[in-house]
Design an enzyme around this catalytic site. Structure first.
Site, PDB file in Angstrom:
ATOM      1  N   ARG A 122      -3.600   4.981  10.449  1.00  0.00           N
ATOM      2  CA  ARG A 122      -4.373   5.422   9.277  1.00  0.00           C
ATOM      3  C   ARG A 122      -4.211   6.931   9.139  1.00  0.00           C
ATOM      4  O   ARG A 122      -3.990   7.634  10.133  1.00  0.00           O
ATOM      5  CB  ARG A 122      -5.857   5.063   9.415  1.00  0.00           C
ATOM      6  CG  ARG A 122      -6.147   3.569   9.552  1.00  0.00           C
ATOM      7  CD  ARG A 122      -6.030   2.779   8.242  1.00  0.00           C
ATOM      8  NE  ARG A 122      -4.709   2.750   7.678  1.00  0.00           N
ATOM      9  CZ  ARG A 122      -4.400   2.234   6.485  1.00  0.00           C
ATOM     10  NH1 ARG A 122      -5.332   1.694   5.728  1.00  0.00           N
ATOM     11  NH2 ARG A 122      -3.178   2.248   6.042  1.00  0.00           N
ATOM     12  N   GLN A 166     -10.124  -1.270   1.040  1.00  0.00           N
ATOM     13  CA  GLN A 166     -10.361  -1.960   2.294  1.00  0.00           C
ATOM     14  C   GLN A 166      -9.445  -1.399   3.393  1.00  0.00           C
ATOM     15  O   GLN A 166      -8.423  -0.771   3.107  1.00  0.00           O
ATOM     16  CB  GLN A 166     -10.126  -3.451   1.977  1.00  0.00           C
ATOM     17  CG  GLN A 166     -10.304  -4.413   3.072  1.00  0.00           C
ATOM     18  CD  GLN A 166      -8.965  -5.028   3.359  1.00  0.00           C
ATOM     19  OE1 GLN A 166      -8.072  -4.360   3.885  1.00  0.00           O
ATOM     20  NE2 GLN A 166      -8.780  -6.293   2.970  1.00  0.00           N
ATOM     21  N   SER A 211      -7.109  -2.261   5.298  1.00  0.00           N
ATOM     22  CA  SER A 211      -5.659  -2.490   5.429  1.00  0.00           C
ATOM     23  C   SER A 211      -4.837  -1.907   4.286  1.00  0.00           C
ATOM     24  O   SER A 211      -3.607  -1.975   4.319  1.00  0.00           O
ATOM     25  CB  SER A 211      -5.369  -3.988   5.515  1.00  0.00           C
ATOM     26  OG  SER A 211      -5.543  -4.611   4.250  1.00  0.00           O
ATOM     27  N   LYS A 212      -5.483  -1.333   3.263  1.00  0.00           N
ATOM     28  CA  LYS A 212      -4.725  -0.922   2.078  1.00  0.00           C
ATOM     29  C   LYS A 212      -4.121   0.477   2.265  1.00  0.00           C
ATOM     30  O   LYS A 212      -4.375   1.140   3.254  1.00  0.00           O
ATOM     31  CB  LYS A 212      -5.621  -0.979   0.846  1.00  0.00           C
ATOM     32  CG  LYS A 212      -6.402  -2.277   0.696  1.00  0.00           C
ATOM     33  CD  LYS A 212      -5.549  -3.542   0.643  1.00  0.00           C
ATOM     34  CE  LYS A 212      -6.444  -4.739   0.317  1.00  0.00           C
ATOM     35  NZ  LYS A 212      -5.766  -6.026   0.351  1.00  0.00           N
ATOM     36  N   HIS A 213      -3.368   0.944   1.266  1.00  0.00           N
ATOM     37  CA  HIS A 213      -2.681   2.237   1.433  1.00  0.00           C
ATOM     38  C   HIS A 213      -3.655   3.363   1.750  1.00  0.00           C
ATOM     39  O   HIS A 213      -3.372   4.236   2.558  1.00  0.00           O
ATOM     40  CB  HIS A 213      -1.916   2.608   0.160  1.00  0.00           C
ATOM     41  CG  HIS A 213      -0.754   1.717  -0.130  1.00  0.00           C
ATOM     42  ND1 HIS A 213      -0.874   0.519  -0.783  1.00  0.00           N
ATOM     43  CD2 HIS A 213       0.568   1.858   0.148  1.00  0.00           C
ATOM     44  CE1 HIS A 213       0.326  -0.041  -0.913  1.00  0.00           C
ATOM     45  NE2 HIS A 213       1.216   0.749  -0.350  1.00  0.00           N
TER      46      HIS A 213
END
Ligand SMILES: *Cc1c(COP(=O)(O)O)cnc(C)c1O
Length: 416
Positions: free
Chosen positions: A25, A199, A201-203
């Protein structure tokens, strides 16, 4: 080289960066400072706050649209969109079978019926032809998913839907900065409403969160009200104009999301660089198909899709994917266990109690039954041809090299 599956040494025995924690992240001290500011101000909800309102303005500007409405998730952002279209119970919304179930939840939660149209066998996205074939006199909207960040042919779908009064909602949860065919503008700006997710898991992420964008002031106003109990706060009245939910984004989420938005371009650029290397190193393998070099700058690579040709390789995605996983690679065969038209919520019609609402007739045009065979192209992709590789902006050159080595190793061993 002996496959790890057969007792050989795995290509990789350490973890890859993952979206699930800080390794994959892109956060910095700016997010921490933004959160500290919110706490110091003491207004943690958006009412009377500044962060969520600013996020909405900044995201709308980013996409070049007048309106963005924040909510609590990508699923909520889609629910806002369908609710703004305001279908009658049993009206139909066309959706693709390869997507997150949130796409379908938004339809069911609005009392509408999901109608599945099949997908393009290469992109996994809806096509103008499959959408046209699914349209009936009850169709109110289509939700076009830009799968894995790859551009769906949304302009052509808009061209056939708009004259018939059918709204087009773009599900861009996987597709920040994706550029569909057409005038060069971003995914999310082509249809009537674009929906994004924040969320984990998104970019970009703030844990959970959603954003819905539109040029239409009427749709924007309906979405704003729907996310706040139908309460027109700007009038000073404590009243409720229609059934809405509490989908309000908090100031904490808004503050983090604002900083994340400043990192978005860097994240997508990094993923495109990684994808380009994967394409260059894998495009020559017979029986494997990777995205074309020409699409890389229009794709945002939420995941990196690979299609295998089971006839040519003598094996399907399950065996190929399992061999890659045993080599230590972050790969999922099929992306989903099953296409979303085959989840029990639909096949067993587990919606509201045992009523089957809204999948019964009435209110639906016909009794809805979801079964294998409804979408053969999607079913074959998930069962036989589709592999997805994690794609993460924090992958190092070594990570990319290990991905390539592992795929070439398994290909050499199983490919005939
Ligand atoms: C993630 C996702 C959603 C749902 O978003 P959440 O924020 O998880 O509710 C919807 N559609 C697609 C295509 C997604 O990838």
């Amino acid at each position: 080289m002996t496959l790890a599956r057969d007792g050989g040494t795995p290509v990789r025995d350490t973890a890859f960066p993952t979206y699930a924690d800080a390794s994959g992240r892109t956060f910095g001290p700016e997010e921490v400072a933004a959160l500290a500011d919110v706490i110091a101000r003491g207004t943690l909800w958006r009412v009377g706050g500044v962060e969520v309102a600013a996020l909405e303005a900044e995201f709308a500007t980013y996409l070049g649209l007048p309106h963005a409405v924040a909510s609590t998730s990508g699923t909520a952002a889609l629910h806002l969109a369908v609710a703004a279209v305001d279908p009658e119970p049993g009206d139909e919304v066309i959706v693709p079978p390869i997507t997150d179930f949130g796409t379908v939840i938004a339809v069911l939660a609005a009392g509408a019926v999901p109608v599945f149209a099949d997908v393009d066998p290469v992109t996994g996205c809806l096509t103008p032809e499959t959408v046209d074939a699914a349209i009936t006199d009850r169709t109110r909207a289509v939700i076009v998913v830009h799968l894995f960040g790859g551009p769906a042919p949304v302009d052509r779908i808009v061209r056939s839907c708009r004259p018939r009064g059918i709204k087009v909602i773009e599900d861009c949860a996987q597709a920040y900065l994706t550029v569909p065919d057409g005038d060069g503008s971003l995914a999310g700006t082509r249809g009537d409403i674009g929906c994004f997710s924040l969320q984990q898991s998104k970019h970009i992420t703030a844990g959970d969160g959603g954003l819905s964008v539109t040029t239409d002031p009427h749709l924007a106003e309906r979405m704003r009200l729907f996310a706040d109990k139908g309460w027109p706060r700007d009038t000073g009245q404590r009243t409720h104009l229609f059934l809405g939910l509490n989908y309000r984004m908090t100031e904490l989420v808004g503050a983090v999301a604002r900083v994340q938005l400043t990192r978005l371009k860097g994240v997508v650029d990094a993923r495109r660089r990684i994808a380009r290397r994967l394409v260059e190193e894998l495009a020559d393998l017979p029986g494997l198909r990777v995205p074309g070099l020409d699409i890389i700058d229009r794709h945002s690579f939420w995941l990196f899709p690979i299609l295998i040709d089971p006839d040519r390789l003598g094996t399907g995605n399950a065996e190929f994917g399992a061999a890659l996983v045993t080599e230590g690679l972050p790969v999922t065969a099929g992306y989903l266990d099953r296409p979303v038209h085959l989840v029990p919520a639909l096949t067993e019609r587990r919606t509201f109690g045992t009523s089957g609402f809204p999948l019964t007739s009435p209110p639906a045009r016909r009794e809805m039954r979801y079964a294998r065979g409804d979408c053969p192209v999607a079913e074959r992709m998930i069962d036989s041809t589709l592999l997805v590789l994690a794609c993460n902006e924090r992958f190092t050159d070594t990570d990319v090299a290990d991905l390539v080595t592992g795929i070439r190793k398994v290909h050499a061993a199983v490919g005939r």
